[in-house]
Design a protein around this motif. Structure first.
Motif, mmCIF file in Angstrom:
data_model
loop_
_atom_site.group_PDB
_atom_site.id
_atom_site.type_symbol
_atom_site.label_atom_id
_atom_site.label_comp_id
_atom_site.label_asym_id
_atom_site.label_seq_id
_atom_site.Cartn_x
_atom_site.Cartn_y
_atom_site.Cartn_z
ATOM 1 N N PHE A 1 -19.651 22.213 38.391
ATOM 2 C CA PHE A 1 -18.316 21.610 38.580
ATOM 3 C C PHE A 1 -17.926 21.665 40.056
ATOM 4 C CE2 PHE A 1 -17.088 22.599 33.979
ATOM 5 C CZ PHE A 1 -16.887 21.274 33.633
ATOM 6 N N ALA A 2 -18.100 22.840 40.660
ATOM 7 C CA ALA A 2 -17.706 23.006 42.063
ATOM 8 C C ALA A 2 -18.505 22.067 42.959
ATOM 9 C CB ALA A 2 -17.923 24.460 42.488
ATOM 10 N N TYR A 3 -19.815 22.045 42.764
ATOM 11 C CA TYR A 3 -20.709 21.203 43.576
ATOM 12 C C TYR A 3 -20.247 19.755 43.540
ATOM 13 C CZ TYR A 3 -24.879 18.570 44.842
ATOM 14 O OH TYR A 3 -25.743 17.676 45.429
ATOM 15 N N ALA A 4 -19.922 19.287 42.315
ATOM 16 C CA ALA A 4 -19.580 17.869 42.135
ATOM 17 C C ALA A 4 -18.113 17.584 42.434
ATOM 18 C CB ALA A 4 -19.915 17.450 40.703
ATOM 19 N N GLY A 5 -17.342 18.625 42.682
ATOM 20 C CA GLY A 5 -15.912 18.422 42.940
ATOM 21 C C GLY A 5 -15.178 17.920 41.710
ATOM 22 N N ILE A 6 -15.651 18.324 40.534
ATOM 23 C CA ILE A 6 -15.015 17.891 39.276
ATOM 24 C C ILE A 6 -13.996 18.967 38.867
ATOM 25 C CG2 ILE A 6 -15.386 17.433 36.814
ATOM 26 C CD1 ILE A 6 -18.247 16.526 37.529
ATOM 27 N N ALA A 7 -12.764 18.542 38.610
ATOM 28 C CA ALA A 7 -11.724 19.490 38.201
ATOM 29 C C ALA A 7 -11.987 19.948 36.772
ATOM 30 C CB ALA A 7 -10.355 18.836 38.299
ATOM 31 N N ARG B 1 -29.502 28.599 51.540
ATOM 32 C CA ARG B 1 -29.195 27.158 51.570
ATOM 33 C C ARG B 1 -28.216 26.784 50.461
ATOM 34 N NH1 ARG B 1 -34.262 27.065 53.477
ATOM 35 N NH2 ARG B 1 -35.347 26.874 51.489
ATOM 36 N N VAL B 2 -28.407 27.355 49.271
ATOM 37 C CA VAL B 2 -27.467 27.050 48.174
ATOM 38 C C VAL B 2 -26.063 27.516 48.574
ATOM 39 C CG1 VAL B 2 -26.843 27.558 45.773
ATOM 40 C CG2 VAL B 2 -29.243 27.138 46.377
ATOM 41 N N GLU B 3 -26.024 28.729 49.131
ATOM 42 C CA GLU B 3 -24.744 29.320 49.521
ATOM 43 C C GLU B 3 -24.045 28.522 50.615
ATOM 44 O OE1 GLU B 3 -25.450 33.648 48.854
ATOM 45 O OE2 GLU B 3 -24.685 33.632 50.903
ATOM 46 N N ALA B 4 -24.829 27.743 51.355
ATOM 47 C CA ALA B 4 -24.260 26.971 52.462
ATOM 48 C C ALA B 4 -23.786 25.583 52.027
ATOM 49 C CB ALA B 4 -25.290 26.847 53.579
ATOM 50 N N ILE B 5 -24.051 25.200 50.780
ATOM 51 C CA ILE B 5 -23.516 23.912 50.300
ATOM 52 C C ILE B 5 -21.994 24.061 50.283
ATOM 53 C CG2 ILE B 5 -23.405 22.325 48.335
ATOM 54 C CD1 ILE B 5 -26.242 23.338 47.519
ATOM 55 N N PRO B 6 -21.260 23.221 51.017
ATOM 56 C CA PRO B 6 -19.836 23.507 51.234
ATOM 57 C C PRO B 6 -19.032 23.749 49.949
ATOM 58 C CG PRO B 6 -20.563 21.793 52.724
ATOM 59 C CD PRO B 6 -21.723 22.065 51.818
ATOM 60 N N ASN B 7 -19.198 22.901 48.933
ATOM 61 C CA ASN B 7 -18.394 23.085 47.716
ATOM 62 C C ASN B 7 -18.783 24.350 46.952
ATOM 63 O OD1 ASN B 7 -16.848 20.877 48.151
ATOM 64 N ND2 ASN B 7 -17.757 19.603 46.547
ATOM 65 N N VAL B 8 -20.058 24.696 47.028
ATOM 66 C CA VAL B 8 -20.519 25.930 46.371
ATOM 67 C C VAL B 8 -19.946 27.137 47.129
ATOM 68 C CG1 VAL B 8 -22.542 27.320 45.750
ATOM 69 C CG2 VAL B 8 -22.592 24.839 45.436
ATOM 70 N N ALA B 9 -20.018 27.061 48.467
ATOM 71 C CA ALA B 9 -19.476 28.152 49.296
ATOM 72 C C ALA B 9 -17.997 28.363 48.996
ATOM 73 C CB ALA B 9 -19.677 27.824 50.770
ATOM 74 N N LYS B 10 -17.276 27.246 48.852
ATOM 75 C CA LYS B 10 -15.832 27.338 48.574
ATOM 76 C C LYS B 10 -15.610 28.036 47.234
ATOM 77 C CE LYS B 10 -14.135 23.264 49.897
ATOM 78 N NZ LYS B 10 -13.655 21.920 49.549
ATOM 79 N N TRP B 11 -16.421 27.675 46.224
ATOM 80 C CA TRP B 11 -16.287 28.290 44.901
ATOM 81 C C TRP B 11 -16.562 29.802 44.974
ATOM 82 C CZ3 TRP B 11 -14.139 28.450 40.472
ATOM 83 C CH2 TRP B 11 -14.633 29.294 39.481
ATOM 84 N N ILE B 12 -17.653 30.155 45.662
ATOM 85 C CA ILE B 12 -18.036 31.572 45.733
ATOM 86 C C ILE B 12 -16.920 32.392 46.397
ATOM 87 C CG2 ILE B 12 -19.680 33.182 46.816
ATOM 88 C CD1 ILE B 12 -21.849 30.986 46.360
ATOM 89 N N GLN B 13 -16.291 31.789 47.415
ATOM 90 C CA GLN B 13 -15.220 32.519 48.109
ATOM 91 C C GLN B 13 -13.959 32.644 47.269
ATOM 92 O OE1 GLN B 13 -14.849 30.353 51.774
ATOM 93 N NE2 GLN B 13 -16.826 31.154 52.464
ATOM 94 N N SER B 14 -13.718 31.655 46.401
ATOM 95 C CA SER B 14 -12.412 31.614 45.724
ATOM 96 C C SER B 14 -12.460 32.111 44.282
ATOM 97 C CB SER B 14 -11.863 30.179 45.746
ATOM 98 O OG SER B 14 -12.740 29.346 44.998
ATOM 99 N N ARG B 15 -13.671 32.295 43.716
ATOM 100 C CA ARG B 15 -13.747 32.669 42.306
ATOM 101 C C ARG B 15 -13.232 34.104 42.094
ATOM 102 N NH1 ARG B 15 -20.380 33.103 41.999
ATOM 103 N NH2 ARG B 15 -20.578 34.853 43.410
ATOM 104 N N PRO B 16 -12.815 34.425 40.865
ATOM 105 C CA PRO B 16 -12.421 35.799 40.582
ATOM 106 C C PRO B 16 -13.590 36.745 40.834
ATOM 107 C CG PRO B 16 -11.782 34.334 38.785
ATOM 108 C CD PRO B 16 -12.642 33.532 39.715
ATOM 109 N N THR B 17 -13.310 37.912 41.380
ATOM 110 C CA THR B 17 -14.368 38.885 41.645
ATOM 111 C C THR B 17 -14.647 39.691 40.377
ATOM 112 O OG1 THR B 17 -13.626 39.063 43.917
ATOM 113 C CG2 THR B 17 -15.029 40.842 43.102
ATOM 114 N N THR B 18 -15.890 39.609 39.896
ATOM 115 C CA THR B 18 -16.292 40.392 38.719
ATOM 116 C C THR B 18 -17.684 40.934 39.002
ATOM 117 O OG1 THR B 18 -17.253 38.435 37.642
ATOM 118 C CG2 THR B 18 -14.957 38.961 37.091
ATOM 119 N N GLU B 19 -18.059 42.030 38.301
ATOM 120 C CA GLU B 19 -19.366 42.625 38.593
ATOM 121 C C GLU B 19 -20.512 41.713 38.136
ATOM 122 O OE1 GLU B 19 -20.234 46.356 36.675
ATOM 123 O OE2 GLU B 19 -21.688 46.891 38.245
#
Ligand code: GSH
Length: 199
Positions: free
Chosen positions: A22-28, A180-198
């Motif tokens: 979802f994040a990669y594709a920018g789908i809400a 490289r996956v982590e550097a995909i902008p939409n993926v990076a944004k998701w990783i930074q903004s998602r809830p933190t869980t173990e």
């Protein structure tokens, strides 16, 4: 416009690959996270009594990988040919096989640690060698562009690293793929903004 509601628990787990897509594709999408305390009372309202469930315009889809494959098709992440699609499917299954070997339900902490040790000693090297061999000197696991197999690799490696920090350090090409996956902008944004869980 399609409406998407993804229901899972408050963890990455089996819902994280769909969330990455979802994040990669920018789908809400609605990222519904059920509390464990509330689960027994609502379990019966879900097909199979399991999560994740993705509702697409109200129609429920079960099985995390079927959900992810459906979304990967929407996002253009399945591969550029029938053969590439099958290769991406096989890599996803291979990563999933390893994930299923993790003793999530073992209650005894000592036995759990022993089982995890054994898993990472006996199975992880084979998995890592296979993935690295598949990657070769290319940028992505399948063909010349990213697929859902690359995203799943990142999802799985994040969890494996919690269990065994540095487990892939002697496979630098794979670490490069993860970067490289982590550097995909939409993926990076998701990783930074998602809830933190173990997990
Ligand atoms: N094969 C299914 C998938 O990949 O979606 C497995 C689903 C599954 O076992 N989900 C677990 C669950 O719903 C959480 S990871 N557990 C709660 C329960 O069984 O009551």
């Amino acid at each position: 416009m399609q409406s998407y509601k993804l229901t899972y628990f408050n963890m990455r787990g089996r819902a994280e690959l769909p969330r990455y897509i979802f994040a990669y594709a920018g789908i809400a999408f609605e990222d519904r996270r059920v509390e464990w305390n509330d689960w027994p009372s609502i379990k019966k309202t879900f097909p199979l009594g399991k999560l994740p469930v993705l509702e697409v315009n109200g129609v429920p889809l079960t099985q995390s990988l079927a959900i992810a494959r459906f979304l990967a098709k929407e996002a253009g992440l399945v591969g550029n040919s029938k053969l590439a699609e099958a290769q991406a499917d096989a890599l996803v299954d291979t990563l999933n096989d390893f994930t299923l070997l993790i003793p999530w339900r073992e209650d005894n902490p000592q036995i759990k640690t022993q089982k995890i040790d054994m898993l990472f000693q006996s199975h992880a090297p084979k998995l890592l060698d296979h993935l690295q061999c598949h990657l070769g000197d290319r940028e992505w696991l399948v063909g010349d562009s990213e697929t859902w197999a690359d995203l799943y690799c990142h999802v799985c490696f994040t969890t494996f690293s919690v269990l065994r920090p540095g487990f892939a350090d002697d496979h630098p090409a794979l670490c490069g793929l993860i970067d490289r996956v982590e550097a995909i902008p939409n993926v990076a944004k998701w990783i930074q903004s998602r809830p933190t869980t173990e997990f």
